[in-house]
Motif scaffolding. Structure first.
Motif, PDB file in Angstrom:
ATOM      1  N   PHE A   1      12.129   4.636  -1.635  1.00  0.00           N
ATOM      2  CA  PHE A   1      10.904   5.257  -2.123  1.00  0.00           C
ATOM      3  C   PHE A   1      10.247   6.090  -1.026  1.00  0.00           C
ATOM      4  CE2 PHE A   1      11.484   1.031  -3.957  1.00  0.00           C
ATOM      5  CZ  PHE A   1      11.610   1.337  -5.302  1.00  0.00           C
ATOM      6  N   VAL A   2       9.660   7.212  -1.414  1.00  0.00           N
ATOM      7  CA  VAL A   2       8.778   7.981  -0.544  1.00  0.00           C
ATOM      8  C   VAL A   2       7.402   7.955  -1.185  1.00  0.00           C
ATOM      9  CG1 VAL A   2       8.204  10.246   0.390  1.00  0.00           C
ATOM     10  CG2 VAL A   2      10.579   9.456   0.404  1.00  0.00           C
ATOM     11  N   ILE A   3       6.450   7.357  -0.476  1.00  0.00           N
ATOM     12  CA  ILE A   3       5.110   7.162  -1.029  1.00  0.00           C
ATOM     13  C   ILE A   3       4.118   7.968  -0.212  1.00  0.00           C
ATOM     14  CG2 ILE A   3       3.343   5.471  -1.615  1.00  0.00           C
ATOM     15  CD1 ILE A   3       5.562   3.358  -1.695  1.00  0.00           C
ATOM     16  N   ASP A   4       3.235   8.657  -0.908  1.00  0.00           N
ATOM     17  CA  ASP A   4       2.197   9.446  -0.261  1.00  0.00           C
ATOM     18  C   ASP A   4       0.843   8.799  -0.527  1.00  0.00           C
ATOM     19  OD1 ASP A   4       0.449  11.294   0.778  1.00  0.00           O
ATOM     20  OD2 ASP A   4       1.036  12.944  -0.535  1.00  0.00           O
ATOM     21  N   TRP A   5       0.281   8.217   0.545  1.00  0.00           N
ATOM     22  CA  TRP A   5      -1.107   7.767   0.461  1.00  0.00           C
ATOM     23  C   TRP A   5      -1.980   8.875   1.045  1.00  0.00           C
ATOM     24  CZ3 TRP A   5       2.698   4.159   1.823  1.00  0.00           C
ATOM     25  CH2 TRP A   5       2.755   2.997   1.056  1.00  0.00           C
ATOM     26  N   PRO A   6      -2.990   9.394   0.340  1.00  0.00           N
ATOM     27  CA  PRO A   6      -3.471   8.969  -0.978  1.00  0.00           C
ATOM     28  C   PRO A   6      -2.934   9.779  -2.147  1.00  0.00           C
ATOM     29  CG  PRO A   6      -5.082  10.425   0.001  1.00  0.00           C
ATOM     30  CD  PRO A   6      -3.938  10.323   0.994  1.00  0.00           C
TER      31      PRO A   6
END
Length: 269
Positions: A110-115
Motif C-alpha cells: 500500500f501507498v498511503i498519503d496522510w492527509p
C-alpha cells in the motif's frame, strides 16, 4: 483389573475434554473489518527548536499489515487455517511479534498519503475474534509499476512535503526516506476486543507527535541551518550530504511505532 479399567476410562475422558477445549481450528470465529486512513493527528506541529511545521503530504509505502494478541493462546494452528484462505504473508510469524501472536492480517502493498487519503479504505482485514494489543507491518518502497516512472516515491519508502515557519520566515521542505528492505515496524498500538459478531472500522493513524512523550517527528531539525543557499527550500534525503545528520535523526523517529496507531470504532447496533 478394576482399577486399571477406571484409570483408562478417566484418561480417555480427560483426553476427550482436552481435545474439545482446543476445538477444531476451522471453527475459530473470524471477522472482516475495513481499514481506513485516519489523518486526524496531522495538524500543525511545533518541534523542539520552535519551528511550526505543517505537513501537506506524507506518502508512505507499507506492506502486509498484521494484528497481534498478547499471551499464550492456541493460535498457531488457527493461524494456519486462516492463512489457507488468505494471501500468504512472508513476514508474519505467529508468536514472534513483540510477545504477541499474529491472529489477523491485511496482506498487500500500500501507498498511503496522510492527509490526502483521509477517510479512504485501503482494504478488508481478517481477524480471529480475540483481545488485540498491537499491529505490525513492513516498510515498503514505491514501484514504477504501481505509481508510474515519474512519481517521486519510486524507489523510496516515504516522501514528506510541507512548510516550516519560525520568526516570520517560512521554508518549504521535502523529506525522502529509504528504509532497509523488509524493515519491520513492530508494536503499533492497537488495543481492541474483537468479537465475531462485531461491525466497525479500523482506523490507521500516522502522528507527527508522540502523544505519550510529547516529542515530534521533526525534533532537532533546524530548517534555517539546512537552507545553505537561502532560497527558502530544504531537501532532506539519503544522498544530500549536508543534511546527513537531519536525515538519520528523522529516519530513526519515522521507523518507530511512536508515530503510528490503529483505533477500532465499533458501529452501534
Amino acid at each position: 483389573m478394576r482399577q486399571h479399567q477406571v484409570f483408562v476410562s478417566i484418561l480417555a475422558l480427560f483426553v476427550a475434554q482436552l481435545a474439545a477445549s482446543c476445538g477444531d481450528p476451522s471453527e475459530a470465529p473470524r471477522v472482516e473489518l475495513p481499514v481506513v486512513v485516519d489523518a486526524s493527528s496531522m495538524g500543525l506541529t511545533t518541534n523542539d527548536l520552535g519551528y511550526q511545521i505543517d505537513v501537506t503530504s506524507a506518502r508512505i509505502a507499507i506492506n502486509n499489515l498484521v494484528f497481534t494478541v498478547a499471551g499464550e493462546v492456541h493460535t498457531a494452528s488457527l493461524w494456519q487455517t486462516i492463512s489457507d484462505a488468505l494471501v500468504p504473508v512472508a513476514h508474519a510469524h505467529p508468536g514472534h511479534s513483540q510477545g504477541g501472536e499474529v491472529t489477523g492480517e491485511l496482506p498487500g502493498n500500500f501507498v498511503i498519503d496522510w492527509p490526502g487519503d483521509d477517510g479512504n479504505e485501503i482494504g478488508l482485514a481478517t481477524l480471529i475474534a480475540s483481545n488485540y494489543s498491537a499491529a505490525n507491518f513492513t516498510f515498503g518502497h514505491g514501484t514504477a509499476q504501481a505509481l508510474g516512472l515519474d512519481d517521486p516515491l519510486v524507489g523510496h519508502t516515504a516522501v514528506f512535503t510541507g512548510t516550516a515557519s519560525k520568526n516570520g520566515t517560512t521554508w518549504s521542505f521535502t523529506i525522502i526516506v529509504d528504509s532497509p528492505q523488509n524493515r519491520a515496524l513492530i508494536g503499533v498500538p492497537f488495543e481492541a476486543a474483537i468479537d465475531a459478531d462485531m461491525t466497525g472500522t479500523l482506523y490507521l493513524r500516522f502522528k507527527t507527535i508522540d502523544e505519550l512523550e510529547g516529542d515530534t517527528l521533526f525534533d532537532t531539525i533546524d530548517f534555517a541551518a539546512l537552507d545553505a543557499d537561502a532560497d527558502g527550500e530544504v531537501l532532506i534525503a539519503p544522498d544530500v550530504a549536508e543534511a546527513e545528520d537531519a536525515y538519520n535523526t528523522f529516519r530513526r523517529a519515522f521507523q518507530t511505532h511512536d508515530h503510528y496507531s490503529i483505533h477500532f470504532a465499533q458501529e452501534s447496533p
